[in-house]
Design a protein around this motif. Structure first.
Motif: not given
Length: 264
Positions: A40-41, A59-62, A64, A87
């Motif tokens: 994520s991030g 993206a599904r994991l957070g 960008h 998403l």
């Protein structure tokens, strides 16, 4: 038109029919994303992203995520996929050998069976490393020469006109020694891992016809042999026999190689 520009124009047009492959390549995408340690991030770039399966998985994991591909039809499909999935991913039309991003823009740079088709490996990998932050991760999936997809390209090479001498086979990216040489001292902690992508087909011929209908290199070769029915029939026989060796219970097993390293 010079050979490099001609290859890119052919690829831009030839890969436009690749959309139906996303149901298969989408199943391999999580392997690469997890192998690369995407979290994520993270700012993630998916090079030669096709219909966006890797970027969307990240993206599904957070993450960008951003995707870039040479073929407008695939970029359009990737945007549709992002909208359907709910998403937020930016997809741009771009050449892997001339990425339209600033230096050190991404924490992770990925490519699944994509950058390997860039005609100049040193240029493509140079661009992928350029946009990666120092200490960032580069990871990609490629086809080993000794397994099904690599062997299919070898068979096709016996029937196709020879490429320009300066253009290496994309399958060379599936050889760990080649990967080591091409990445060189620009990276550290290079690691490899194998995976298997399962292609559902009712027979070897079903898979071969699917490839001929949707994969640019196969389509181009079949068109070039349209006035040589004997050679085309021989090609079909070789491909059907080869695919048959990897076919079992309506599944064709395609082994791939994943490579991962940190920018030094």
């Amino acid at each position: 038109m010079d050979p490099i520009a001609q290859i890119k124009e052919s690829a831009r047009e030839g890969w436009a029919g690749f959309v139906p492959f996303e149901s298969t390549t989408g199943t391999a995408a999580p392997r690469l994303v997890h192998f690369a340690g995407v979290g994520s991030g993270a700012r993630v770039l998916d090079v030669a992203c096709g219909t966006g399966v890797v970027a969307l998985t990240a993206a599904r994991l957070g993450a960008h995520a951003t995707g870039a591909d040479l073929t407008p039809a695939l970029v359009a499909r990737a945007r549709e996929n992002a909208e359907l999935a709910g998403l937020k991913v930016e997809f741009r039309e771009a050449d892997a050998e001339a990425l339209p991003f600033d230096d050190a823009s991404f924490d992770v740079v990925l490519s699944q069976f994509g950058h390997m088709f860039a005609p100049r490996p040193e240029v493509a990998i140079g661009e992928m490393l350029r946009v990666l932050v120092p200490g960032g991760r580069i990871a990609f999936s490629t086809w080993p020469p000794s397994h099904l997809t690599g062997q299919m390209f070898a068979v096709m090479g016996r029937y196709a006109p020879p490429p320009p001498a300066e253009i290496p086979s994309p399958i060379a990216w599936g050889d760990p020694e080649v990967v080591r040489e091409r990445l060189g001292d620009a990276v550290r902690d290079l690691q490899f891992e194998h995976g298997v992508m399962q292609f559902q087909a009712l027979s070897p011929r079903h898979m071969r016809l699917f490839l001929e209908g949707n994969a640019g290199p196969f389509q181009n070769l079949v068109r070039s042999l349209a006035d040589q029915p004997d050679r085309l029939a021989a090609l079909h026989e070789e491909l059907d026999t080869l695919i048959g060796r990897y076919f079992h219970e309506n599944i064709v097993r395609q082994e791939f190689l994943m490579s991962r390293a940190f920018k030094g």
